[in-house]
Design a protein around this motif. Structure first.
Motif, PDB file in Angstrom:
ATOM      1  N   HIS A  40       0.828  -1.288  -0.144  1.00  9.34           N
ATOM      2  CA  HIS A  40       0.098   0.115  -0.071  1.00  9.34           C
ATOM      3  C   HIS A  40       0.864   1.166   0.013  1.00  9.34           C
ATOM      4  N   ILE A  41       0.294   2.432  -0.048  1.00 10.55           N
ATOM      5  CA  ILE A  41       1.150   3.583  -0.192  1.00 10.55           C
ATOM      6  C   ILE A  41       1.944   3.719   0.878  1.00 10.55           C
ATOM      7  N   GLY A  42       1.694   3.124   1.986  1.00  6.11           N
ATOM      8  CA  GLY A  42       2.573   3.439   3.393  1.00  6.11           C
ATOM      9  C   GLY A  42       3.967   2.714   3.348  1.00  6.11           C
ATOM     10  N   THR A  93      -9.007  -1.191  -0.661  1.00  6.22           N
ATOM     11  CA  THR A  93      -8.576  -0.384   0.636  1.00  6.22           C
ATOM     12  C   THR A  93      -8.215   0.944   0.317  1.00  6.22           C
ATOM     13  N   GLU A  94      -8.311   2.045   0.968  1.00  4.29           N
ATOM     14  CA  GLU A  94      -7.893   3.282   0.747  1.00  4.29           C
ATOM     15  C   GLU A  94      -6.592   3.380   0.376  1.00  4.29           C
ATOM     16  N   ASP A  95      -5.844   2.813   1.110  1.00  4.40           N
ATOM     17  CA  ASP A  95      -4.250   2.832   1.052  1.00  4.40           C
ATOM     18  C   ASP A  95      -3.798   2.087  -0.128  1.00  4.40           C
ATOM     19  N   GLY A  96      -4.509   1.122  -0.571  1.00  2.00           N
ATOM     20  CA  GLY A  96      -4.221   0.314  -1.831  1.00  2.00           C
ATOM     21  C   GLY A  96      -4.847   1.085  -3.124  1.00  2.00           C
ATOM     22  N   MET A  97      -5.858   1.701  -3.013  1.00  2.00           N
ATOM     23  CA  MET A  97      -6.338   2.492  -4.092  1.00  2.00           C
ATOM     24  C   MET A  97      -5.458   3.587  -4.673  1.00  2.00           C
ATOM     25  N   GLU A  98      -4.807   4.240  -3.108  1.00  2.00           N
ATOM     26  CA  GLU A  98      -4.015   5.370  -3.369  1.00  2.00           C
ATOM     27  C   GLU A  98      -2.759   5.078  -4.180  1.00  2.00           C
ATOM     28  N   LEU A  99      -2.224   3.986  -3.708  1.00  2.00           N
ATOM     29  CA  LEU A  99      -0.891   3.368  -4.245  1.00  2.00           C
ATOM     30  C   LEU A  99      -1.251   3.211  -5.658  1.00  2.00           C
ATOM     31  N   ALA A 100      -2.265   2.356  -6.114  1.00  2.00           N
ATOM     32  CA  ALA A 100      -2.747   2.018  -7.551  1.00  2.00           C
ATOM     33  C   ALA A 100      -2.741   3.541  -8.472  1.00  2.00           C
ATOM     34  N   VAL A 101      -3.369   4.368  -7.863  1.00  2.00           N
ATOM     35  CA  VAL A 101      -3.475   5.768  -8.439  1.00  2.00           C
ATOM     36  C   VAL A 101      -2.250   6.336  -8.824  1.00  2.00           C
ATOM     37  N   ASP A 102      -1.201   6.537  -7.706  1.00  2.00           N
ATOM     38  CA  ASP A 102       0.158   6.956  -7.638  1.00  2.00           C
ATOM     39  C   ASP A 102       0.969   6.368  -8.862  1.00  2.00           C
ATOM     40  N   LEU A 103       0.790   4.971  -8.786  1.00  2.00           N
ATOM     41  CA  LEU A 103       1.601   4.371  -9.839  1.00  2.00           C
ATOM     42  C   LEU A 103       0.918   4.439 -11.241  1.00  2.00           C
TER      43      LEU A 103
END
Length: 170
Positions: A40-42, A93-103
């Motif tokens: 995830h993003i973290g 998950t919020e953190d997983g979605m944030e990472l997918a968007v970031d990548l």
């Protein structure tokens, strides 16, 4: 008139059993999809800083195709998880979605498999559902390791670039 004590105990346990059965039905599909380190993003940048080859599935437990692909992903993880690092990004998950968007991997869709060989976060799309049928474990491994044919992959893991003419073996 009262019921015998045995009947009362059975009736009082019935709602609990139904509740437990429902929880199991909801939790099992999600649990069966998990294979590899949850990313995830973290924690993503920290894992890439290890400068090892990471093979990452972008998925959603609610996705039917992801559930179809799950046995292949689990097989890949079991067979090759000692050679490369295996991770999974759950976009539900919020953190997983944030990472997918970031990548920038959501445009490819889910499920998809990416390879990250450097700490710069630049991934290579190895497989996506739109490319056709769900691959076998060996076909997925061929796709992953074929991208890095100038890299050495041994039983001990991913070693980096090899000397010219020295093609590492899987």
């Amino acid at each position: 008139r009262t019921r015998p004590p045995r009947v009362r105990r059975t009736m009082s346990r019935f709602p609990l059993r139904v509740l437990l059965a429902l929880i199991a039905l909801i939790a099992l599909p999600t649990a069966s999809l998990a294979s590899g380190e949850p990313l995830h993003i973290g924690n993503f940048q920290r894992t890439l800083d290890a400068d090892e080859l990471w093979v990452v599935e972008i998925m959603s437990p609610m996705c039917g195709t992801c559930q179809t692909f799950a046995p292949v992903w689990q097989g890949f993880s079991a067979k090759h998880g000692t050679k490369v690092k295996v991770g999974q990004v759950n976009i539900d998950t919020e953190d997983g979605m944030e990472l997918a968007v970031d990548l920038g991997v959501l445009a490819v869709g889910v499920p998809s498999v990416w390879a990250f060989a450097k700490a710069d976060g630049e991934g290579i799309n190895v497989w996506k559902h739109e490319t056709g049928a769900v691959p076998t474990v060996d076909a997925l491994a061929t796709a992953v390791f074929g991208l890095f044919e100038n890299q050495r992959v041994t039983a001990e893991g991913f070693w980096g670039k090899t000397v010219a003419g020295d093609a590492g073996e899987l």
